[in-house]
Scaffold this active site. Structure first.
Site, PDB file in Angstrom:
ATOM      1  N   ASP A 173     -54.630 -11.979  36.110  1.00  9.06           N
ATOM      2  CA  ASP A 173     -54.824 -10.739  36.867  1.00  9.06           C
ATOM      3  C   ASP A 173     -55.227 -11.093  38.291  1.00  9.06           C
ATOM      4  O   ASP A 173     -54.863 -12.156  38.787  1.00  9.06           O
ATOM      5  CB  ASP A 173     -55.884  -9.869  36.165  1.00  9.06           C
ATOM      6  CG  ASP A 173     -55.610  -8.383  36.294  1.00  9.06           C
ATOM      7  OD1 ASP A 173     -55.591  -7.895  37.444  1.00  9.06           O
ATOM      8  OD2 ASP A 173     -55.409  -7.707  35.271  1.00  9.06           O
ATOM      9  N   HIS A 247     -58.706  -4.786  40.479  1.00  5.55           N
ATOM     10  CA  HIS A 247     -57.956  -4.627  39.228  1.00  5.55           C
ATOM     11  C   HIS A 247     -58.392  -5.634  38.159  1.00  5.55           C
ATOM     12  O   HIS A 247     -58.602  -5.286  36.995  1.00  5.55           O
ATOM     13  CB  HIS A 247     -56.473  -4.794  39.551  1.00  5.55           C
ATOM     14  CG  HIS A 247     -55.535  -4.439  38.453  1.00  5.55           C
ATOM     15  ND1 HIS A 247     -55.108  -5.355  37.521  1.00  5.55           N
ATOM     16  CD2 HIS A 247     -54.916  -3.280  38.141  1.00  5.55           C
ATOM     17  CE1 HIS A 247     -54.261  -4.772  36.674  1.00  5.55           C
ATOM     18  NE2 HIS A 247     -54.124  -3.513  37.043  1.00  5.55           N
ATOM     19  N   SER A 609     -52.249  -0.665  32.609  1.00  5.47           N
ATOM     20  CA  SER A 609     -53.123  -1.804  32.922  1.00  5.47           C
ATOM     21  C   SER A 609     -54.471  -1.675  32.241  1.00  5.47           C
ATOM     22  O   SER A 609     -55.107  -2.664  31.906  1.00  5.47           O
ATOM     23  CB  SER A 609     -53.364  -1.896  34.436  1.00  5.47           C
ATOM     24  OG  SER A 609     -52.327  -2.551  35.097  1.00  5.47           O
TER      25      SER A 609
END
Length: 828
Positions: A173, A247, A609
């Site tokens: 990620d 994220h 996600s």
């Protein structure tokens, strides 16, 4: 660019480079790009010997690579030496740059070179394929309670302080913010050493301190392809595992964040955050970046390293963009082939299904060895309202406190309080720049602002409206949506002052009409007196709905495809549904992925996600209880115990576009949710599992029409085995037939993983267009025993659409095992 040749030995003559070497020195090479190259010869995971002095390193299905083995180290060094020699013999030093050697899961490398060099490389003996690198993208507190983890699952593992103990989840990620309390190492019950994991920890280049702390057990970053492509900016992307986006921190905390972390913003606590497996370890493999996403060659290097390091679970909230034009098969490319080898090494892989919904065939996770996760809306919604002086109550969203009870305030439009008419070029109605507005007219009132396209593009944010209103002394703000594209999604944003977003255009018109009628103006249009009044309600308390879960509008849909001509595959995707809408989780203060959460410690965002790490964390709990289960067994347990019903006991619904392109709810199908919404408690004790391994996945590839056997060998180093007969016979906990002509029978094998003997009654039901029958009608299995059964489908009527059904197996000791069935009938 592919060529199949016998594996060469090292040496100029064996590589056939005598003439090529001379010719390449005379070429003027053009612009360099990154290519991924697959080479003849097995990677570590499948090498069975045959090279003098190098013994076999191959693992059996579901067996980890022994990273301490001298055999593994020697063979990996041998492969890298071959890569370097091949490039060195073909091209002059300085005309190319090798970025990575892939040695463990696939045999190849990533290299930065010109198009002309790539063509030469593709024609060279021993080179299987040369693919132009392509980009990947990310698929962007309450859910543990919604999923029943604190009372139903964590106690069976010793409570939250043991949930996920000694399980390592790898995250490919955007990195991690290591100073967040969700990732701190506990003062009590400290983490001990974990010899099975051998990952590295990079140091922060600024503080020189390690990114690891016991909870975070590995931290590395991969950016060579991004640097070669000129996309990497060290000032904002960070040449370290530091999360410059937000994220990565968000996904890691969803799966494995510490338990009971207060979610505080603007003086309000929104509850306590926890990961699905709060005691699990976190291994960070940063390969995604803020502005451009990432590159497949960096991601493959990260996955290769993660599996070599010894992770148990991989969480991928990432997927490739549109593939290169020469790529045909969805299941065979460097990305999916690497993940196939990861699964062979015993690693469970959860991948976001994609955010291309609600349109058919919008999935970006295709392969049977991967668990593709769709996104659900859970039972928590934040709503608010604006009360006008004319008695109308306008619904909206606003995660904010209310204005003072029993008190109303004047409404003032930003366009009516400009300091100077010349500032109109700065979009003052967006309320992003308080210096453009007259504080004397705003102070003590409610500021009305316009929700323009700038908010959708990210150049304006609700956070900045809130900050502007506060700096001008306003008691609150209202954002008015006057025009909206069909299907536009509005999420509530936490703010520190009373605020509301009116998302319904008709309600916005009611507000504008009331404001215009009530506001007194002179002949020039300048306001003489603001007389419109209103008050803002309390939007901080969530409303819990029994209609949850629902499939989110953005969640990618099936049918699955087998090639990029969009031909349907005989494999159901997505696999499972998990929470993915408005998820509170950790955020990086450096993160700029969401403008409304810049500088914050937590964020509430949506996407598949967010769904994938829910499954990764729950898979860690299953792995903890059943450490010897294969990735397929864990996937089966999750799928066969999932639910097709919402909390009110009604069939799951999916958000969909109506004929007018507004949002509506329709009855969901397996193309929306796969097997159903995850049920963690039931997954720990599924009764039966549908197991599969590397050879089964190879059989699936070999029997899928349109996939060339040479291409399969290129990526797997394995000869085809056709004993499976058809791809629909792959032992998955689902059945999909894209082209049912007449009658077709598929086989499945189940294994009893319970502690006792159990008798199962098997029933089948299907939409009327297809007849469905399962045999035998009942079977008894001892603990550890396996039994085959058959499912026969017959096309009754040709509808031109898919029919849906299920096979249900009910055990006399309470286990229920359900697999979805989808089929489309065709005439003979």
């Amino acid at each position: 660019m592919r060529r199949k040749l016998a594996e060469p030995r090292i040496g100029a003559m064996e590589l056939g480079l005598g003439i090529l070497l001379l010719s390449t020195t005379l070429l003027m090479f053009g612009k360099a790009e990154v290519y991924m190259v697959i080479i003849e010869g097995e990677p570590v995971i499948s090498y069975r010997g045959g090279i003098n002095g190098l013994e076999a390193t191959a693992v059996e299905s579901d067996e980890k690579i022994d990273t301490t083995s001298e055999l593994v180290i020697s063979y990996a060094q041998h492969l890298e030496k071959k890569h370097d020699m091949l490039l060195g013999m073909l091209f002059n030093h300085g005309t190319y740059e090798k970025l990575y050697s892939y040695r463990h899961l696939i045999n190849g490398f990533a290299v930065d070179l010109s198009t002309e060099q790539a063509e030469i490389l593709g024609r060279s003996p021993g080179v299987k394929s040369v693919e132009l690198d392509w980009k990947v993208q990310r698929y962007t507190t309450h859910t543990p309670q919604f999923l029943g983890l604190p009372t139903g699952v964590w106690p069976t593992g010793g409570g939250h302080d043991k949930a996920g103990e000694d399980i390592v989840i790898g995250f490919v990620d955007s990195g991690i913010y290591p100073h967040h309390p969700s990732f701190s190492s506990p003062l009590t019950e400290q983490y001990g050493p974990l010899p099975k994991f051998r990952g590295k920890c990079e140091n922060d280049p600024v503080t020189k301190k390690s990114f690891c702390n016991g909870k975070i057990i590995g931290a590395q970053h991969f950016a060579k392809a991004a640097i070669a492509a000129g996309a990497f900016n060290p000032d904002i992307d960070y040449a370290s595992p530091m999360d410059g986006d937000g994220h990565g921190s968000h996904t890691a905390s969803i799966a494995a964040g510490n338990n009971g972390i207060p979610v505080r913003m603007h003086g309000h606590e929104f509850g306590k955050a926890s990961g699905m497996a709060p005691r699990a370890r976190i291994a960070v493999y940063k390969a995604l970046y803020r502005l451009f996403g990432g590159f497949v060659s960096d991601v493959v290097a990260a996955i290769d390293q993660a599996v070599y390091d010894g992770v148990d679970i991989l969480s991928l909230s990432v997927g490739p963009n549109s593939p290169p034009s020469n790529m045909k098969t969805t299941f065979l490319n460097p990305f999916d082939a690497t993940l196939l080898s990861a699964v062979k090494a015993g690693v469970f892989v959860a991948q976001a299904a994609g955010n291309g919904g609600p349109f058919p065939k919008s999935l970006v996770s295709y392969s049977p060895w991967i668990t593709a996760v769709a996104a659900a809306i859970d039972d928590r919604q934040y709503k608010n309202h604006l009360i006008l002086g004319n008695g109308k109550i306008l619904a909206g969203i606003g995660l904010s406190p209310s204005t003072h009870p029993n008190q109303t305030y004047n409404l003032v439009s930003a366009n009516d309080v400009l300091l100077d008419s010349s500032v109109s070029k700065y979009s003052p109605a967006d309320c992003q720049r308080p210096e453009l507005l007259n504080r004397n007219l705003v102070e003590g009132n409610i500021l009305l602002c316009g929700y323009s396209f700038n908010f959708i593009s990210g150049t304006a944010s609700i956070k900045k409206v809130s900050e502007a209103a506060k700096s001008l002394g306003a008691v609150g703000f209202v954002l008015v949506v006057e025009d909206v594209s069909p299907g536009t999604k509005f999420d509530p944003v936490p703010v520190g002052v009373p605020g509301i977003l009116i998302t319904d255009v008709t309600k916005s018109m009611d507000l504008i009409d009331y404001y215009n009628v009530s506001t007194q103006r002179d002949w020039t249009g300048r306001v003489k007196r603001f007389k419109a009044i209103g008050s803002i309600g309390d939007g901080l308390v969530p409303i819990l709905h029994k209609s949850a879960p629902q499939v989110a509008l953005f969640s990618a849909r099936g049918p699955n495809i087998k090639d990029f001509s969009y031909q349907d595959a005989d494999l159901l995707k997505p696999d499972i549904l998990a929470p993915g809408s408005l998820i509170w989780a950790a955020w990086s203060p450096n993160g700029t992925d969401e403008p409304n959460y810049v500088g914050e410690a937590f964020a509430m965002i949506s996407g598949t996600s967010m769904a994938a790490p829910h499954i990764a964390g729950i898979a860690a709990l299953v792995k903890q209880k059943h450490p010897h289960w294969s990735p397929a067994a864990i996937k089966s347990a999750l799928m066969t115990t999932s639910t097709k019903l919402d909390r009110a006991g009604r069939p799951l619904q999916a958000q969909q576009y109506s004929e007018t392109e507004s949002m509506k709810l329709v009855t969901a199908t397996p193309f929306d949710y796969g097997s159903g919404h995850v049920n963690p408690r039931a997954a720990l004790d599924p009764g039966l599992i549908f197991d599969a391994g590397y050879e089964d996945y190879l059989g699936f590839l070999c029997t899928t029409p349109g996939i060339d056997a040479h291409e399969i060998k290129n990526y797997t180093n394995s000869q085809c085995n056709y004993t499976m007969g058809r791809p629909s016979n792959l032992n998955t906990p689902s059945i999909a037939l894209s082209r049912l002509i007449g009658t077709h029978t598929v086989t499945r094998t189940v294994t009893n993983v319970a502690e006792d003997e159990e008798t199962y009654v098997i029933t089948a039901r299907m939409d009327p267009a297809v007849a469905l029958e399962a045999k035998p009608p009942a079977m008894t299995l001892r603990p550890g025993a396996s039994r085959r059964f058959t499912v026969t489908l017959t096309a009754r009527t040709i509808t031109g659409t898919y029919s849906f059904g299920e096979v249900l197996m009910k055990g006399n000791r309470g286990h229920k095992v359900r697999i979805p069935v989808v089929a489309m009938g065709y005439q003979r």
